[in-house]
Design a protein around this motif. Structure first.
Motif, PDB file in Angstrom:
ATOM      1  N   ILE A 289       0.839  -1.204   0.000  1.00  0.00           N
ATOM      2  CA  ILE A 289       0.000   0.000   0.000  1.00  0.00           C
ATOM      3  C   ILE A 289       0.871   1.250   0.000  1.00  0.00           C
ATOM      4  O   ILE A 289       0.589   2.228  -0.712  1.00  0.00           O
ATOM      5  N   SER A 290       1.934   1.241   0.788  1.00  0.00           N
ATOM      6  CA  SER A 290       2.837   2.392   0.803  1.00  0.00           C
ATOM      7  C   SER A 290       3.421   2.651  -0.580  1.00  0.00           C
ATOM      8  O   SER A 290       3.527   3.801  -1.029  1.00  0.00           O
ATOM      9  N   LYS A 291       3.807   1.594  -1.271  1.00  0.00           N
ATOM     10  CA  LYS A 291       4.362   1.743  -2.626  1.00  0.00           C
ATOM     11  C   LYS A 291       3.298   2.256  -3.597  1.00  0.00           C
ATOM     12  O   LYS A 291       3.587   3.078  -4.468  1.00  0.00           O
ATOM     13  N   LEU A 292       2.074   1.771  -3.451  1.00  0.00           N
ATOM     14  CA  LEU A 292       0.985   2.232  -4.310  1.00  0.00           C
ATOM     15  C   LEU A 292       0.769   3.733  -4.128  1.00  0.00           C
ATOM     16  O   LEU A 292       0.640   4.484  -5.110  1.00  0.00           O
ATOM     17  N   LEU A 293       0.734   4.185  -2.885  1.00  0.00           N
ATOM     18  CA  LEU A 293       0.477   5.600  -2.611  1.00  0.00           C
ATOM     19  C   LEU A 293       1.653   6.489  -3.017  1.00  0.00           C
ATOM     20  O   LEU A 293       1.493   7.709  -3.123  1.00  0.00           O
ATOM     21  N   ALA A 294       2.804   5.888  -3.263  1.00  0.00           N
ATOM     22  CA  ALA A 294       3.982   6.670  -3.662  1.00  0.00           C
ATOM     23  C   ALA A 294       4.171   6.722  -5.175  1.00  0.00           C
ATOM     24  O   ALA A 294       5.055   7.453  -5.654  1.00  0.00           O
ATOM     25  N   ARG A 295       3.360   5.970  -5.922  1.00  0.00           N
ATOM     26  CA  ARG A 295       3.550   5.951  -7.381  1.00  0.00           C
ATOM     27  C   ARG A 295       3.171   7.296  -7.993  1.00  0.00           C
ATOM     28  O   ARG A 295       2.063   7.802  -7.772  1.00  0.00           O
ATOM     29  N   PRO A 296       4.075   7.907  -8.746  1.00  0.00           N
ATOM     30  CA  PRO A 296       3.816   9.263  -9.267  1.00  0.00           C
ATOM     31  C   PRO A 296       2.669   9.341 -10.258  1.00  0.00           C
ATOM     32  O   PRO A 296       2.058  10.396 -10.418  1.00  0.00           O
ATOM     33  N   GLU A 297       2.362   8.229 -10.944  1.00  0.00           N
ATOM     34  CA  GLU A 297       1.311   8.274 -11.953  1.00  0.00           C
ATOM     35  C   GLU A 297      -0.088   8.051 -11.371  1.00  0.00           C
ATOM     36  O   GLU A 297      -1.093   8.154 -12.080  1.00  0.00           O
ATOM     37  N   VAL A 298      -0.170   7.753 -10.077  1.00  0.00           N
ATOM     38  CA  VAL A 298      -1.452   7.483  -9.420  1.00  0.00           C
ATOM     39  C   VAL A 298      -1.957   8.748  -8.733  1.00  0.00           C
ATOM     40  O   VAL A 298      -1.232   9.390  -7.975  1.00  0.00           O
ATOM     41  N   GLU A 299      -3.203   9.107  -9.021  1.00  0.00           N
ATOM     42  CA  GLU A 299      -3.823  10.240  -8.335  1.00  0.00           C
ATOM     43  C   GLU A 299      -4.279   9.794  -6.948  1.00  0.00           C
ATOM     44  O   GLU A 299      -4.999   8.799  -6.815  1.00  0.00           O
ATOM     45  N   VAL A 300      -3.872  10.508  -5.915  1.00  0.00           N
ATOM     46  CA  VAL A 300      -4.227  10.167  -4.533  1.00  0.00           C
ATOM     47  C   VAL A 300      -5.131  11.250  -3.968  1.00  0.00           C
ATOM     48  O   VAL A 300      -4.761  12.423  -3.934  1.00  0.00           O
ATOM     49  N   ILE A 301      -6.326  10.830  -3.536  1.00  0.00           N
ATOM     50  CA  ILE A 301      -7.277  11.727  -2.873  1.00  0.00           C
ATOM     51  C   ILE A 301      -7.418  11.262  -1.432  1.00  0.00           C
ATOM     52  O   ILE A 301      -7.733  10.101  -1.171  1.00  0.00           O
ATOM     53  N   VAL A 302      -7.148  12.155  -0.486  1.00  0.00           N
ATOM     54  CA  VAL A 302      -7.230  11.815   0.936  1.00  0.00           C
ATOM     55  C   VAL A 302      -8.496  12.427   1.531  1.00  0.00           C
ATOM     56  O   VAL A 302      -8.728  13.635   1.398  1.00  0.00           O
ATOM     57  N   VAL A 303      -9.302  11.586   2.158  1.00  0.00           N
ATOM     58  CA  VAL A 303     -10.502  12.051   2.852  1.00  0.00           C
ATOM     59  C   VAL A 303     -10.159  12.176   4.335  1.00  0.00           C
ATOM     60  O   VAL A 303      -9.912  11.173   5.010  1.00  0.00           O
ATOM     61  N   ALA A 304     -10.101  13.403   4.824  1.00  0.00           N
ATOM     62  CA  ALA A 304      -9.656  13.650   6.198  1.00  0.00           C
ATOM     63  C   ALA A 304     -10.588  14.648   6.876  1.00  0.00           C
ATOM     64  O   ALA A 304     -10.460  15.855   6.674  1.00  0.00           O
ATOM     65  N   PRO A 305     -11.526  14.175   7.660  1.00  0.00           N
ATOM     66  CA  PRO A 305     -12.448  15.094   8.334  1.00  0.00           C
ATOM     67  C   PRO A 305     -11.780  15.932   9.417  1.00  0.00           C
ATOM     68  O   PRO A 305     -12.325  16.927   9.857  1.00  0.00           O
ATOM     69  N   THR A 306     -10.584  15.524   9.863  1.00  0.00           N
ATOM     70  CA  THR A 306      -9.872  16.293  10.884  1.00  0.00           C
ATOM     71  C   THR A 306      -8.871  17.221  10.220  1.00  0.00           C
ATOM     72  O   THR A 306      -8.702  17.227   9.002  1.00  0.00           O
TER      73      THR A 306
END
Length: 557
Positions: A289-306
């Motif tokens: 999962i860490s490697k997936l979230l670090a891939r430059p071609e992947v768009e990462v959207i973080v849902v953070a209510p805090t």
């Protein structure tokens, strides 16, 4: 009434008015006024008090109570090193966003720096780990004290739950107390000690935020880390996207969940097609999962209510408060993941059924960490609660078949501190049969959690200890490679050879050793009454080969 007694009476009353229903106390002399006020409230049925002799245990007991109830929990200590012993629990609460309220008793400020007994500088002792630090003035018999004390408590509780910031976490109130520390007849207090006729002194209302819209399009997966909540599951199902959910995410259920996501990401090519990841909670469990979230071609959207958000790889394209999924993916994207998961699940189960190999004397069908976790998951069932320690056992649980059990884990900093005390607290809050899965080092690290006084509430808790006689997780990491074999056992494996049965006997805790999966199922089927320990011994030398076998089996799909 003397000032310290008046202070403690008002503080405890305002805590209860602000929603506190459980409190933890590690006794000492300087904290006597607070201890007596808490005991009186417990006697009157206004809250439930838990007393522990070890401050670190007390802190993590409070963490467990918070995880079980969702309500703020105060922990009271005396001055000096007692306060410092709460630091691990405060850090866990900070990184997990848990409303832990530290009430640290102290000597009056004029004694600091004089060599007075048990006196040190407790101001901001937890640094930036707390959302709020405030030193309450030394109590004195004058008008205006009650409003100050009550408003300070209301502010501290509202800050701990993130009422205005959406950023819950620990707070510290340092409480200088003067003698006499026990009730005395000093005449009437100059003003009423009463609070408001209803509710807390100050009612703090939450702020609102609009959710952000996300439409189908890119090949999307939903990652649910620790504390993600059902919002992650609902988003995955609404978008028709695969759901990668850690055991403590509170989202590991439903038709979109992929139980073997870690192995599929690491050992197959389907993960290479991912174009967008939506992250809920705090993902910390797996390198894939860490490697997936670090891939430059992947768009990462973080849902953070805090106010804070996880982005260890610094790749998040956007951070949103909430998510509204408009439309669902109409392709075969989810179906392909579900099919791959079905094949991987069968391959994993086959490897685990064969048992670990490679150790002298090992036999086919022997017990392994993932197999024990799977058997325990079956036993806990959909209505149960499971507290799981960090390190190897939570990863073992992550490989087990998906069972929609309520899973509690201290993943804020992923430490093994206070796991038994957390489990005791969660079980007390659960008010029903609760299970814990811990490694031997986590068990030894918090064996004081089993020291519970005869007058204290006791939960129904069954603790399963996966005992591989040391630091088993290191065998699966780089340190476990053959090139480090000369030093591995001493500095990473750390064998301890402790007799867990004897350790349990010292606290009168029932203990049973099981050696087969059938024995484990039989023991787990028994009614949970009080605290007991089930020990399962596994061979640490087989861990690396087992994980290699799992990777190989899935890679051949």
């Amino acid at each position: 009434m003397n000032p310290s007694t008046a202070f403690a009476t008002v503080v405890v009353d305002e805590l209860i008015r602000s929603g506190v229903r459980e409190a933890v106390l590690a006794p000492g002399s300087r904290s006597t006024p607070l201890a007596l006020a808490l005991a009186a409230a417990d006697r009157d049925g206004r809250l439930r008090l838990h007393v522990r002799i070890d401050e670190r245990t007390a802190g993590f007991l409070a963490i467990g109570l918070i995880r079980g109830t969702g309500l703020p929990v105060p922990v009271v200590t005396t001055s000096g090193t007692a306060v410092a012993n709460l630091h691990p629990a405060v850090l866990e609460a900070s990184h997990s966003g848990l409303p832990l309220i530290v009430l640290s008793a102290d000597r009056p400020p004029e004694l600091r720096g004089t060599g007075a007994n048990q006196t040190t500088d407790q101001l901001k002792v937890f640094g930036d780990a707390v959302r709020l630090f405030h030193e309450l003035g030394t109590p004195s018999k004058q008008l205006g004290q009650v409003a100050y004390w009550r408003s300070s408590i209301a502010r501290a509780v509202s800050t701990s739950v993130g009422a205005r910031t959406a950023d819950p976490g620990p707070v510290q109130l340092n409480c200088p107390l003067v003698e006499p520390l026990v009730p005395t007849d000093d005449g009437d207090w100059p003003e009423p000690l009463d609070g408001r006729t209803t509710g807390p002194w100050t009612s703090v209302h939450a702020t609102g935020a609009q959710p952000s819209a996300v439409a189908p399009g890119p090949k999307t997966v939903v990652v649910a880390g620790d504390g993600a909540s059902q919002a992650a599951r609902l988003a995955a199902e609404a978008g028709n996207w695969p759901l990668f959910a850690e055991p403590s995410s509170r989202a590991r259920t439903g038709p979109a969940v992929i139980s073997s996501y870690r192995l599929l990401l690491a050992a197959t090519s389907i993960g290479d097609e991912i174009e967008r990841v939506i992250v809920f909670g705090h993902p910390t469990l797996s390198r894939p999962i860490s490697k997936l979230l670090a891939r430059p071609e992947v768009e990462v959207i973080v849902v953070a209510p805090t106010g804070l958000w996880p982005d260890a790889a610094h790749r998040a394209a956007s951070v949103v408060t909430g998510l509204e999924v408009i439309g669902s993916d109409q392709t075969d994207w989810l179906d392909r993941w579900l099919h791959a998961d079905q094949l991987a699940r069968a391959a994993v189960d086959k490897v685990l059924a064969a048992g670990p190999t490679g150790a002298v004397g090992s036999a086919p069908g022997g017990l392994s960490g993932p197999l024990v976790a799977a058997v325990l998951g079956e036993a806990v069932g959909a209505d149960g609660m499971l507290v799981v320690a960090s390190s190897n056992v939570v990863r073992d649980l992550d490989l087990a078949p998906v069972v929609p059990i309520r899973t509690v884990a201290n993943r804020g900093l992923a430490g093994i501190d206070g796991t038994l005390s957390t489990a005791v607290g969660a079980a007390l809050a659960n008010a029903g049969a609760t299970y814990a899965l811990v490694g031997d080092l986590a068990f030894l690290h918090d064996s004081n959690g089993l020291v519970i006084g005869p007058a204290e509430p006791r939960p129904d808790l069954r603790i399963v200890v996966l005992n591989d006689n040391g630091g088993g997780i290191f065998a699966t990491l780089e340190q476990g490679g053959g090139e480090h074999a000369d030093h591995f056992e001493r500095v990473f494996g750390t064998p301890h050879n402790v007799d867990l049965a004897a350790l349990c006997a010292a606290t009168g805790t029932p203990h049973q050793l099981v050696e087969t999966a059938d024995e484990l199922r039989e023991v787990l089927a028994r009614t949970v009454a009080g605290i007991d320990v089930v020990e399962v011994r596994v061979d640490r030398s087989t861990h690396r080969d087992l994980h290699a076998d799992l990777h190989q089996a899935v890679s051949q799909l």
